[in-house]
Design a protein around this motif. Structure first.
Motif, PDB file in Angstrom:
ATOM      1  N   ASP A  22     -45.294  48.631  18.341  1.00  0.00           N
ATOM      2  CA  ASP A  22     -45.118  48.351  19.765  1.00  0.00           C
ATOM      3  C   ASP A  22     -44.889  46.851  19.925  1.00  0.00           C
ATOM      4  OD1 ASP A  22     -45.239  47.939  22.483  1.00  0.00           O
ATOM      5  OD2 ASP A  22     -47.284  48.683  22.738  1.00  0.00           O
ATOM      6  N   ARG A  23     -43.695  46.461  20.393  1.00  0.00           N
ATOM      7  CA  ARG A  23     -43.356  45.048  20.524  1.00  0.00           C
ATOM      8  C   ARG A  23     -44.385  44.275  21.344  1.00  0.00           C
ATOM      9  NH1 ARG A  23     -37.568  43.677  20.001  1.00  0.00           N
ATOM     10  NH2 ARG A  23     -36.383  45.496  19.306  1.00  0.00           N
ATOM     11  N   ALA A  24     -44.854  44.874  22.446  1.00  0.00           N
ATOM     12  CA  ALA A  24     -45.723  44.166  23.383  1.00  0.00           C
ATOM     13  C   ALA A  24     -47.192  44.186  22.974  1.00  0.00           C
ATOM     14  CB  ALA A  24     -45.571  44.751  24.785  1.00  0.00           C
ATOM     15  N   VAL A 167     -34.509  43.274  23.059  1.00  0.00           N
ATOM     16  CA  VAL A 167     -34.008  44.469  23.758  1.00  0.00           C
ATOM     17  C   VAL A 167     -32.891  44.106  24.737  1.00  0.00           C
ATOM     18  CG1 VAL A 167     -36.178  45.727  23.501  1.00  0.00           C
ATOM     19  CG2 VAL A 167     -35.791  44.340  25.578  1.00  0.00           C
ATOM     20  N   TYR A 168     -32.709  42.815  25.008  1.00  0.00           N
ATOM     21  CA  TYR A 168     -31.678  42.383  25.959  1.00  0.00           C
ATOM     22  C   TYR A 168     -30.544  41.617  25.263  1.00  0.00           C
ATOM     23  CZ  TYR A 168     -34.969  38.496  25.562  1.00  0.00           C
ATOM     24  OH  TYR A 168     -35.823  37.539  25.069  1.00  0.00           O
ATOM     25  N   ALA A 169     -30.474  41.663  23.931  1.00  0.00           N
ATOM     26  CA  ALA A 169     -29.422  40.965  23.192  1.00  0.00           C
ATOM     27  C   ALA A 169     -28.054  41.538  23.549  1.00  0.00           C
ATOM     28  CB  ALA A 169     -29.672  41.093  21.691  1.00  0.00           C
ATOM     29  N   ARG A 170     -27.084  40.656  23.857  1.00  0.00           N
ATOM     30  CA  ARG A 170     -25.750  41.175  24.207  1.00  0.00           C
ATOM     31  C   ARG A 170     -24.605  40.254  23.804  1.00  0.00           C
ATOM     32  NH1 ARG A 170     -27.125  40.818  30.669  1.00  0.00           N
ATOM     33  NH2 ARG A 170     -26.995  38.554  30.897  1.00  0.00           N
ATOM     34  N   GLU A 171     -24.851  38.955  23.581  1.00  0.00           N
ATOM     35  CA  GLU A 171     -23.770  38.020  23.239  1.00  0.00           C
ATOM     36  C   GLU A 171     -23.833  37.701  21.750  1.00  0.00           C
ATOM     37  OE1 GLU A 171     -21.468  37.109  25.333  1.00  0.00           O
ATOM     38  OE2 GLU A 171     -22.387  37.958  27.144  1.00  0.00           O
ATOM     39  N   THR A 185     -40.544  44.429  25.917  1.00  0.00           N
ATOM     40  CA  THR A 185     -39.974  45.776  25.982  1.00  0.00           C
ATOM     41  C   THR A 185     -39.235  45.905  27.308  1.00  0.00           C
ATOM     42  OG1 THR A 185     -41.920  46.700  27.069  1.00  0.00           O
ATOM     43  CG2 THR A 185     -41.913  46.702  24.641  1.00  0.00           C
ATOM     44  N   GLU A 186     -38.380  46.922  27.416  1.00  0.00           N
ATOM     45  CA  GLU A 186     -37.684  47.154  28.678  1.00  0.00           C
ATOM     46  C   GLU A 186     -38.671  47.447  29.806  1.00  0.00           C
ATOM     47  OE1 GLU A 186     -34.785  50.126  27.831  1.00  0.00           O
ATOM     48  OE2 GLU A 186     -33.498  48.750  26.706  1.00  0.00           O
ATOM     49  N   LYS A 187     -39.749  48.179  29.472  1.00  0.00           N
ATOM     50  CA  LYS A 187     -40.764  48.497  30.493  1.00  0.00           C
ATOM     51  C   LYS A 187     -41.476  47.237  30.972  1.00  0.00           C
ATOM     52  CE  LYS A 187     -44.913  51.180  31.511  1.00  0.00           C
ATOM     53  NZ  LYS A 187     -45.555  50.023  32.179  1.00  0.00           N
ATOM     54  N   LEU A 188     -41.859  46.365  30.044  1.00  0.00           N
ATOM     55  CA  LEU A 188     -42.557  45.141  30.434  1.00  0.00           C
ATOM     56  C   LEU A 188     -41.656  44.267  31.304  1.00  0.00           C
ATOM     57  CD1 LEU A 188     -44.966  43.236  30.321  1.00  0.00           C
ATOM     58  CD2 LEU A 188     -44.145  42.403  28.093  1.00  0.00           C
ATOM     59  N   LEU A 189     -40.382  44.160  30.953  1.00  0.00           N
ATOM     60  CA  LEU A 189     -39.452  43.373  31.762  1.00  0.00           C
ATOM     61  C   LEU A 189     -39.288  43.974  33.157  1.00  0.00           C
ATOM     62  CD1 LEU A 189     -36.750  42.510  29.085  1.00  0.00           C
ATOM     63  CD2 LEU A 189     -38.252  40.885  30.255  1.00  0.00           C
ATOM     64  N   ALA A 190     -39.255  45.308  33.227  1.00  0.00           N
ATOM     65  CA  ALA A 190     -39.147  45.968  34.539  1.00  0.00           C
ATOM     66  C   ALA A 190     -40.388  45.709  35.375  1.00  0.00           C
ATOM     67  CB  ALA A 190     -38.930  47.471  34.338  1.00  0.00           C
TER      68      ALA A 190
END
Length: 342
Positions: A22-24, A167-171, A185-190
């Motif tokens: 678990d990343r977080a 989880v937000y890497a794009r460039e 995590t995507e949940k923590l960012l949300a």
């Protein structure tokens, strides 16, 4: 200041070899930069330290499968090539092992001839400039032949390459991950966004400047290698608004910090949309114009990264925090635990 001023003792067993499931769930050391007070938390607790109106700044760079293994065409000798940055077209700056025998004109073949690289120039520290030849699309060829460039202190093989990406890497464009972001995590960012905290993205492609060792005794003589950065107009406007409202800018990682401080220094503390190259070197005595707080990992002894966090929180506070982290058996470096400096 002397290089030895940024040394500390670290047992090998505290260097994290694998990411947590678990990343977080990583541990989080919370450090007050003014008092030196320390709290011990879990990374998901970071949300309790963020206030509505604050802005979390994330580096959305994506790590390339930048490590290639090939053979010299004339001798069949094995060669390892690490892509650092694209200069123009198919010309790339790289690090090579072993470098001594790679001279201008040397051709290396990868993947049984699917990719060729001709050395066209030599640089210091084992650096070489190669021009690549291939059929099709370069990044597709790289995906097929390259490996994720894990740091040399990680000895275990990584089963899931995505765990060395945020989880937000794009460039795409980095030779190493902006590791402070690996904890989100995507949940923590949300959840953070739902609390009223702004989330902004910048890009800095991590290259030699971030992880090249310091080889001079007096740190003021160290020269950083330039790395490419980009800030959008949307991010610049948001950060200026946050500053105007008296809220905090919380940088995730040293790469985000270097980008923000580069732009703020060039524009009298303001942010503007721009792209460019930065060789900013942040060490104690540096006057921060952009960030208020920093989320970061624990860094190598004598590295430019431990110098950066020492500039923000004070060398004595940082070395005491690291000594405490060793006593408390925190996990160190890329897959290790995190620190929040506020």
């Amino acid at each position: 200041m002397k290089l030895e001023d940024f040394d500390y003792y670290l047992p090998d067993e505290l260097i994290a070899q694998t990411p947590l499931q678990d990343r977080a769930a990583s541990r989080l050391m919370v450090l007050n930069k003014q008092t030196g007070e320390i709290e011990h938390k879990i990374f998901s607790d970071i949300i309790h330290y963020l206030n509505p109106g604050d802005c979390l700044v994330l580096n959305d760079t994506k790590v390339m499968p930048a490590r290639l293994f090939g053979m010299k065409e004339d001798t069949n000798a094995h060669v390892e090539v690490l892509l650092l940055k694209q200069i123009e077209g198919d010309k790339w700056e790289t690090l090579v092992k072993p470098a001594k025998r790679i001279k201008p004109g040397t051709v290396i073949s990868f993947g049984g001839g699917k990719l060729h690289a001709k050395c066209i120039d030599t640089l210091e520290y084992g650096g070489r400039i190669f021009e690549f030849q291939y059929d099709g699309i370069f990044y597709e060829t790289l995906d097929e032949l390259g490996e994720m460039p894990l740091p040399p202190y990680i000895k275990k093989r990584l089963d899931d390459a995505d765990r060395y990406q945020t989880v937000y890497a794009r460039e795409i464009g980095s030779a190493a991950a902006p590791t402070a972001g690996l904890h989100f995590t995507e949940k923590l960012l949300a959840d953070i966004k739902n609390k009223g905290v702004h989330i902004a993205f910048i890009t800095l492609h991590v290259g030699l400047g971030t992880f090249r060792p310091v080889n001079v005794e007096s740190i003021e003589e160290h020269e950083m290698h330039a790395e490419f950065y980009h800030m959008t107009e949307e991010t610049a406007n948001l950060l200026n608004e946050v500053k105007k409202n008296g809220r905090r800018i919380i940088s995730v990682g040293t790469t985000s910090t270097r980008t923000l401080e580069t732009i703020a220094a060039r524009h009298n503390g303001s942010f503007v949309a721009e792209s460019g190259w930065t060789d900013i070197f942040i060490y104690p005595g540096f006057q921060f114009k952009a960030i208020d707080c920093l989320i970061t990992n624990f860094h190598l002894p004598k590295s430019t990264l431990i110098m950066l966090v020492s500039a923000l929180a004070g060398r004595e506070h940082i070395l005491h925090a690291y000594e405490t982290a060793v006593k408390e058996c925190y996990r160190f470096f890329s897959f290790g635990d995190a620190m929040f400096i506020h």
